[in-house]
Design an enzyme around this catalytic site. Structure first.
Site, PDB file in Angstrom:
ATOM      1  N   LYS A  53       0.830  -1.212   0.000  1.00 60.06           N
ATOM      2  CA  LYS A  53       0.000   0.000   0.000  1.00 60.06           C
ATOM      3  C   LYS A  53       0.862   1.258   0.000  1.00 60.06           C
ATOM      4  CE  LYS A  53      -3.834  -2.395   2.184  1.00 60.06           C
ATOM      5  NZ  LYS A  53      -4.458  -2.820   3.448  1.00 60.06           N
ATOM      6  N   GLN A  97      -4.927  -1.792   9.555  1.00 61.69           N
ATOM      7  CA  GLN A  97      -4.620  -3.063   8.892  1.00 61.69           C
ATOM      8  C   GLN A  97      -5.141  -4.221   9.742  1.00 61.69           C
ATOM      9  OE1 GLN A  97      -3.189  -3.520   5.791  1.00 61.69           O
ATOM     10  NE2 GLN A  97      -3.753  -5.649   6.116  1.00 61.69           N
ATOM     11  N   ASP A 120     -11.539   2.910   4.174  1.00 52.33           N
ATOM     12  CA  ASP A 120     -11.966   1.521   4.016  1.00 52.33           C
ATOM     13  C   ASP A 120     -13.486   1.416   3.857  1.00 52.33           C
ATOM     14  OD1 ASP A 120     -10.210  -0.534   3.656  1.00 52.33           O
ATOM     15  OD2 ASP A 120      -9.874  -0.950   5.773  1.00 52.33           O
TER      16      ASP A 120
END
Length: 286
Positions: A53, A97, A120
């Site tokens: 990422k 994460q 997200d």
């Protein structure tokens, strides 16, 4: 033989467009967009995902604010860090994460992220906006699937779709996005009866159950669109390992008309949408 839906190539195309957009907006904003990734512990798979990422961010001009915490970090310490990032003007997106160590409540921590920085798309406010069909940050994996379908001009309206899996991360938002696109949607799960009968009647089959190669050719309608969200590591005969999806690719590609490979299908799209969400959140501040 089914045509492969190439998520890797589309992700690169999205990243090129994002890079151009970031360059054009930086003068107005006086800074680059920023993404903060919070990782707890030293899970090797999580560490690899975070590195990927951060590399993807660098390619499009997004500043990374990595926050890596030891495995014994308390929930209170993480809440404090999230609140600081919520207030940080340089940060447009915050990502936790997953999975987190077992002593931490992931849901509680996700709720601490400011909705406008929830790249997200998992905060109740953003899930509510999706449910109502309002603009907002969308869950990355299902949004990536919808981008793939659009890229290949695959009609969703009026089609029967079956989503295998009901997680808040993929299954439920995937069903809502297909419904928003005027598909008729069924969600199947571990308690669903007559699963094969159900899947064989689906024009679009999305597998997001986390069981290696569970979907076989006899479960797929001829000419269907098969989207494989699963990423499973299996042991090979020589003692090594390889990545496979939830779909038995070799047999299903002889039945379906379109199929996503693993790797190279949905996975790259998830990261591309994460970057896209970050830039979208950045744009909202102009």
């Amino acid at each position: 033989m089914a045509q492969k839906l190439d998520g890797k190539t589309l992700a690169q195309k999205i990243q090129r467009k994002l890079k151009e957009k970031v360059l054009s907006l930086q003068d107005k904003m006086g800074r680059a967009p920023g993404l903060a990734v919070i990782m707890v512990g030293d899970n090797p798979a999580s560490a690899a995902y975070v590195r990927n990422k951060e590399l993807a961010c660098a390619k499009v001009g997004i500043a990374s604010f990595g926050s890596h915490f030891p495995g014994d970090t308390t929930e209170a310490e993480l809440e404090k860090a999230i609140h600081e990032l919520n207030q940080d003007e340089r940060v447009d997106g915050i990502l936790i994460q997953l999975p987190l160590p077992s002593h931490l409540n992931a849901i509680s921590l996700l709720y601490q992220i400011a909705p406008e920085k929830d790249v997200d798309g998992l905060h109740p406010v953003n899930m509510g906006r999706l449910l109502r069909g309002e603009p907002g940050l969308r869950s990355c994996t299902p949004a990536g699937v919808m981008e793939l379908l659009r890229e290949y001009n695959l009609e969703v309206k009026g089609k029967n779709s079956v989503v295998l899996g009901r997680s808040i991360l993929v299954g439920k938002p995937m069903a809502l996005m297909l419904l928003e696109a005027n598909s008729t949607v069924t969600i199947a799960h571990s308690q669903t009866k007559n699963l094969t009968e159900l899947t064989r009647n689906s024009d679009i089959l999305v597998a997001a159950i986390g069981r290696a190669e569970m979907i076989t050719a006899d479960m797929v309608k001829p000419g269907a669109i098969v989207i494989d969200v699963g990423i499973n590591r299996v042991t090979t005969a020589d003692g090594g390992s390889r990545l496979v999806g939830d779909v038995q690719f070799e047999s299903v590609q002889n039945v379906a008309e379109f199929i996503t490979p693993v790797p190279g299908g949905v996975g790259p799209m998830t990261v591309a949408i994460l970057l896209q969400n970050t830039v979208w959140a950045y744009e909202q501040k102009i």
